[in-house]
Design a protein around this motif. Structure first.
Motif, mmCIF file in Angstrom:
data_model
loop_
_atom_site.group_PDB
_atom_site.id
_atom_site.type_symbol
_atom_site.label_atom_id
_atom_site.label_comp_id
_atom_site.label_asym_id
_atom_site.label_seq_id
_atom_site.Cartn_x
_atom_site.Cartn_y
_atom_site.Cartn_z
ATOM 1 N N VAL A 1 5.295 -8.067 12.399
ATOM 2 C CA VAL A 1 4.049 -8.461 11.722
ATOM 3 C C VAL A 1 4.192 -8.277 10.221
ATOM 4 O O VAL A 1 4.996 -7.478 9.747
ATOM 5 N N GLU A 2 3.380 -9.048 9.502
ATOM 6 C CA GLU A 2 3.269 -8.900 8.053
ATOM 7 C C GLU A 2 1.810 -8.603 7.748
ATOM 8 O O GLU A 2 0.910 -9.282 8.251
ATOM 9 N N ILE A 3 1.582 -7.573 6.932
ATOM 10 C CA ILE A 3 0.225 -7.142 6.605
ATOM 11 C C ILE A 3 0.047 -7.200 5.095
ATOM 12 O O ILE A 3 0.910 -6.751 4.340
ATOM 13 N N LYS A 4 -1.078 -7.771 4.670
ATOM 14 C CA LYS A 4 -1.459 -7.795 3.260
ATOM 15 C C LYS A 4 -2.823 -7.140 3.161
ATOM 16 O O LYS A 4 -3.692 -7.371 4.016
ATOM 17 N N ALA A 5 -3.027 -6.322 2.123
ATOM 18 C CA ALA A 5 -4.284 -5.575 2.025
ATOM 19 C C ALA A 5 -4.719 -5.396 0.582
ATOM 20 O O ALA A 5 -3.894 -5.427 -0.343
ATOM 21 N N VAL A 6 -6.011 -5.164 0.422
ATOM 22 C CA VAL A 6 -6.514 -4.757 -0.886
ATOM 23 C C VAL A 6 -6.024 -3.333 -1.121
ATOM 24 O O VAL A 6 -5.677 -2.617 -0.182
ATOM 25 N N LEU B 1 -10.470 -7.096 4.080
ATOM 26 C CA LEU B 1 -9.812 -5.881 3.593
ATOM 27 C C LEU B 1 -8.305 -5.950 3.812
ATOM 28 O O LEU B 1 -7.536 -5.482 2.993
ATOM 29 N N PHE B 2 -7.910 -6.499 4.961
ATOM 30 C CA PHE B 2 -6.489 -6.765 5.169
ATOM 31 C C PHE B 2 -6.317 -7.903 6.156
ATOM 32 O O PHE B 2 -7.213 -8.231 6.916
ATOM 33 N N THR B 3 -5.132 -8.533 6.081
ATOM 34 C CA THR B 3 -4.763 -9.590 7.020
ATOM 35 C C THR B 3 -3.467 -9.199 7.711
ATOM 36 O O THR B 3 -2.689 -8.395 7.192
ATOM 37 N N MET B 4 -3.271 -9.786 8.884
ATOM 38 C CA MET B 4 -2.042 -9.540 9.644
ATOM 39 C C MET B 4 -1.629 -10.844 10.305
ATOM 40 O O MET B 4 -2.460 -11.575 10.833
ATOM 41 N N VAL B 5 -0.341 -11.136 10.242
ATOM 42 C CA VAL B 5 0.200 -12.310 10.909
ATOM 43 C C VAL B 5 1.520 -11.920 11.573
ATOM 44 O O VAL B 5 2.274 -11.110 11.024
ATOM 45 N N ASN B 6 1.757 -12.465 12.745
ATOM 46 C CA ASN B 6 3.044 -12.208 13.390
ATOM 47 C C ASN B 6 4.122 -13.026 12.670
ATOM 48 O O ASN B 6 3.856 -14.117 12.175
ATOM 49 N N THR B 7 5.308 -12.459 12.578
ATOM 50 C CA THR B 7 6.417 -13.141 11.906
ATOM 51 C C THR B 7 7.375 -13.775 12.900
ATOM 52 O O THR B 7 8.349 -14.382 12.511
#
Length: 150
Positions: free
Chosen positions: A126-131, A143-149
């Motif tokens: 997974v890849e996570i992006k967050a404030v 506040l954050f996103t998650m996507v499978n890679t």
């Protein structure tokens, strides 16, 4: 397996569970969700490769409660999602619990978890992006996103 008595979560009903169930649910990432989400894999359109999810503070109707201080993600990632978090034993445990919970062996996506174990060594792809943690964010903001890679 030796059978040991356990209580079903939130029911107070005692049931028999395998002694192989050695992990507290907080130690098994497969068990750390609302149970209805276990069947979501079957609801995606054929050919779905990536699922992009987000987390937000929904807020409330109380006057002045219009924002949230975002914190705790780094702890959660390090505590529950770092390194090998999927093992055969945890898959077996989740399969047994979900089969008992749903009364239906078809809902748990064992093959998907085995794929993560075999292809990724039990590490979550997974890849996570967050404030930034500690930031004050208006309610109803991602506040954050998650996507499978994979």
């Amino acid at each position: 397996h030796r059978r040991v008595p356990r209580r079903r979560p939130n029911s107070g009903i005692q049931c028999e569970a395998s002694a192989a169930m050695a992990y507290a649910w907080t130690e098994n990432i497969i068990l750390m969700s609302d149970s209805y989400k276990v069947s979501h894999h079957a609801q995606y359109p054929p050919g779905t490769e990536y699922v992009y999810s987000y987390f937000e503070s929904r807020g409330c109707d109380n006057k002045g409660w219009d924002s949230v201080c975002f914190f705790g993600l780094q702890y959660f990632l390090k505590r529950y999602m770092s390194g090998q978090v999927v093992t055969k034993e945890k898959i077996d445990e989740a399969q047994e619990i979900y089969n008992m919970h749903f009364g239906d062996e078809s809902l748990f996506y064992r093959a998907g978890w085995e794929y993560i174990l075999e292809k990724h060594g039990g590490k979550l792809p997974v890849e996570i992006k967050a404030v930034p943690e500690g930031m004050i964010i208006p309610n109803k903001t991602v506040l954050f996103t998650m996507v499978n890679t994979d």
